[in-house]
Design a protein around this motif. Structure first.
Motif, short mmCIF file in Angstrom:
data_model
loop_
_atom_site.label_atom_id
_atom_site.label_comp_id
_atom_site.label_asym_id
_atom_site.label_seq_id
_atom_site.Cartn_x
_atom_site.Cartn_y
_atom_site.Cartn_z
N VAL A 1 -6.62 -40.59 -41.16
CA VAL A 1 -6.32 -40.11 -40.01
C VAL A 1 -7.63 -39.02 -41.21
CG1 VAL A 1 -4.47 -37.71 -41.89
CG2 VAL A 1 -3.54 -40.32 -41.23
N LEU A 2 -8.24 -39.00 -42.36
CA LEU A 2 -9.31 -38.12 -42.62
C LEU A 2 -10.12 -38.35 -41.57
CD1 LEU A 2 -10.27 -36.30 -44.54
CD2 LEU A 2 -10.96 -38.43 -45.93
N GLN A 3 -10.17 -39.42 -40.78
CA GLN A 3 -11.90 -39.58 -39.64
C GLN A 3 -10.66 -39.11 -38.60
OE1 GLN A 3 -11.45 -43.63 -39.90
NE2 GLN A 3 -12.27 -44.13 -42.13
N ALA A 4 -10.54 -39.51 -38.56
CA ALA A 4 -9.46 -38.84 -37.12
C ALA A 4 -10.32 -36.88 -37.12
CB ALA A 4 -8.15 -38.79 -36.58
N LEU A 5 -9.17 -36.05 -38.25
CA LEU A 5 -9.72 -35.25 -38.46
C LEU A 5 -11.15 -34.52 -39.00
CD1 LEU A 5 -6.99 -34.10 -41.28
CD2 LEU A 5 -7.40 -33.47 -39.15
N LEU A 6 -12.13 -35.73 -39.26
CA LEU A 6 -13.42 -35.19 -39.09
C LEU A 6 -14.19 -35.35 -37.41
CD1 LEU A 6 -14.15 -37.56 -42.75
CD2 LEU A 6 -14.17 -34.66 -42.52
N ALA A 7 -13.31 -36.33 -37.35
CA ALA A 7 -14.36 -36.31 -35.67
C ALA A 7 -13.88 -35.27 -34.83
CB ALA A 7 -13.20 -37.76 -34.85
N ASP A 8 -12.65 -34.22 -35.06
CA ASP A 8 -12.36 -33.25 -34.03
C ASP A 8 -13.20 -32.12 -34.94
OD1 ASP A 8 -11.04 -31.66 -33.32
OD2 ASP A 8 -8.84 -31.38 -34.07
N ALA A 9 -12.99 -32.27 -36.38
CA ALA A 9 -13.92 -31.54 -36.86
C ALA A 9 -15.75 -30.84 -36.21
CB ALA A 9 -14.00 -31.22 -38.13
N PRO B 1 -15.53 -40.92 -36.43
CA PRO B 1 -15.42 -40.99 -35.16
C PRO B 1 -15.75 -39.70 -34.17
CG PRO B 1 -13.98 -41.87 -36.04
CD PRO B 1 -14.27 -40.83 -37.20
N ARG B 2 -16.28 -40.56 -33.11
CA ARG B 2 -17.11 -40.28 -32.23
C ARG B 2 -15.42 -39.75 -30.57
NH1 ARG B 2 -22.00 -38.42 -33.55
NH2 ARG B 2 -23.44 -39.65 -33.99
N PRO B 3 -14.90 -38.64 -30.94
CA PRO B 3 -13.60 -38.45 -29.76
C PRO B 3 -14.17 -39.16 -28.05
CG PRO B 3 -14.71 -36.29 -30.92
CD PRO B 3 -16.16 -37.28 -30.99
N GLY B 4 -15.91 -39.35 -27.95
CA GLY B 4 -15.54 -39.64 -26.87
C GLY B 4 -16.32 -41.16 -26.81
N GLY B 5 -16.35 -41.97 -27.63
CA GLY B 5 -16.32 -43.57 -27.97
C GLY B 5 -17.88 -43.66 -28.61
N ARG C 1 -20.62 -45.06 -31.24
CA ARG C 1 -20.95 -45.84 -32.68
C ARG C 1 -20.34 -44.40 -33.70
NH1 ARG C 1 -26.19 -47.62 -34.71
NH2 ARG C 1 -25.34 -48.01 -36.26
N PRO C 2 -19.68 -44.18 -34.23
CA PRO C 2 -19.15 -42.96 -35.54
C PRO C 2 -20.23 -42.59 -35.91
CG PRO C 2 -18.47 -44.77 -36.79
CD PRO C 2 -18.49 -45.61 -35.17
N ARG C 3 -20.22 -41.32 -36.38
CA ARG C 3 -21.68 -40.72 -37.45
C ARG C 3 -21.04 -40.90 -39.28
NH1 ARG C 3 -24.24 -35.85 -37.93
NH2 ARG C 3 -25.96 -36.00 -39.49
N THR C 4 -21.92 -41.75 -39.76
CA THR C 4 -22.11 -42.22 -41.58
C THR C 4 -23.14 -41.59 -41.92
OG1 THR C 4 -23.10 -44.32 -40.67
CG2 THR C 4 -20.49 -43.98 -40.23
N ALA C 5 -23.89 -41.32 -41.50
CA ALA C 5 -25.09 -40.90 -41.90
C ALA C 5 -25.64 -39.49 -42.32
CB ALA C 5 -26.44 -41.80 -41.57
N PRO C 6 -25.18 -38.91 -43.27
CA PRO C 6 -25.82 -37.07 -43.09
C PRO C 6 -27.59 -36.98 -42.91
CG PRO C 6 -25.97 -37.71 -45.77
CD PRO C 6 -25.29 -39.27 -44.50
N ASP C 7 -27.66 -35.80 -42.69
CA ASP C 7 -29.05 -35.46 -42.79
C ASP C 7 -29.45 -34.86 -44.22
OD1 ASP C 7 -28.88 -34.81 -40.49
OD2 ASP C 7 -28.29 -32.84 -40.50
#
Length: 310
Positions: free
Chosen positions: A85-93, A194-198, A200-206
């Motif tokens: 659930v958290l990953q899905a919300l992070l993807a949307d955000a 995760p990327r909504p369009g498919g 690799r997910p974002r895992t690394a901060p700046d």
């Protein structure tokens, strides 16, 4: 019941539930009784963590049998539901540009209540309740249940990574004596948007800002290898050692003092999470169920932001 009493027991707003509800699993087509409406169950779980009462003391009239609340919480904690659930919300955000990837990392200690400590465990637990990846419970729950003996007695520790606004991106639970710096890599590994369009997910901060507890060569090399800007001050012992070596000591690592001033957002995130009495003091025997409470708090934080964003 009056509207004032109803709001006192309600844990999820309509806007938050519109985002979280569809992400929860269903047992349709499976053996056993079908799930009834999930919302009062989730509200009951939130009520328990917010007030710190025993599961048996959660008001039945508002949320249903306590056994249902506990079993559902145990199930969702063990199968990684709240992580997803958290990953899905992070993807949307992230897709809406609501995450600023300048991350701050720290840890906070919570005293373990006697109800949480009457389990068999090693004297010094170094395990962490995190990164479910759909593993069975016995492969996820650390041997020591995330409780260790420190100067404050039997304690547990929540390791947090938050974005530049102090909203949680990762939650890892360990024993209270566990060194903060040693957990940095695992905390960063827990970040996943995760990327909504498919893709690799974002895992690394700046960038990663952390205090001197994280100032080790291992952490600096790990961040450099991942292409992450390091905002961690040197320890006084490191500075003295480098100066003693003269020119052989090398240059000091780069340090952005202005960026470091924003690190306090992670401290403010702990202030918010500890408003839930069931997280400020640990009553849960299992690390995964305690961590799930912190994940629910994180999910509500992001759902509130997304619900307020057009």
């Amino acid at each position: 019941m009056s509207s004032c009493q109803e709001s006192r027991f309600r844990g999820v707003t309509d806007e938050q539930w519109a985002l979280i509800g569809p992400l929860l699993p269903s047992n349709a087509g499976k053996k056993g009784h079908p799930f009834r409406d999930d919302r009062p169950v989730v509200d009951g779980i939130i009520h328990r963590f917010r007030t710190g009462v025993a599961w048996r003391d959660v008001p039945r009239g508002e949320f249903g049998p306590w056994q249902t609340l506990w079993k559902r919480h145990r199930r969702y904690a063990g199968d990684g539901t709240w992580d997803r659930v958290l990953q899905a919300l992070l993807a949307d955000a992230d897709a809406k540009g609501l995450i600023t990837w300048d991350v701050s990392v720290d840890a906070t200690i919570a005293r373990a209540h006697q109800h949480a400590t009457n389990t068999t465990r090693p004297d010094q637990d170094t395990g962490a309740g995190s990164n479910h990846k759909n593993l069975p419970l016995e492969l996820v729950e650390p041997d020591g249940h995330g409780i260790g003996r420190s100067r404050g007695g039997l304690t547990t520790k929540i390791h947090h990574a938050v974005d530049a606004s102090g909203r949680p991106l990762a939650v890892v639970v360990t024993g209270g004596q566990r060194n903060d710096g040693a957990m940095l890599e695992q905390v960063l590994d827990d970040i996943r948007a995760p990327r909504p369009g498919g893709g690799r997910p974002r895992t690394a901060p700046d960038s990663v800002a952390a205090d001197k507890a994280y100032a080790t060569g291992v952490n600096r090399r790990m961040l450099r290898a991942r292409g992450i800007k390091t905002v961690i001050p040197e320890k006084s012992t490191e500075i003295a050692s480098r100066k003693r070596k003269g020119s052989a000591g090398g240059r000091p690592p780069p340090f952005d003092t202005d960026a470091y001033k924003a690190r306090n957002v992670v401290e403010r995130s702990f202030n918010r999470i500890k408003q839930w009495r069931g997280l400020a003091t640990r009553y849960d025997k299992l690390a995964i169920t305690y961590r799930a409470g912190a994940l629910i708090h994180a999910c509500l934080t992001w759902a509130q932001l997304l619900g307020d964003t057009p």
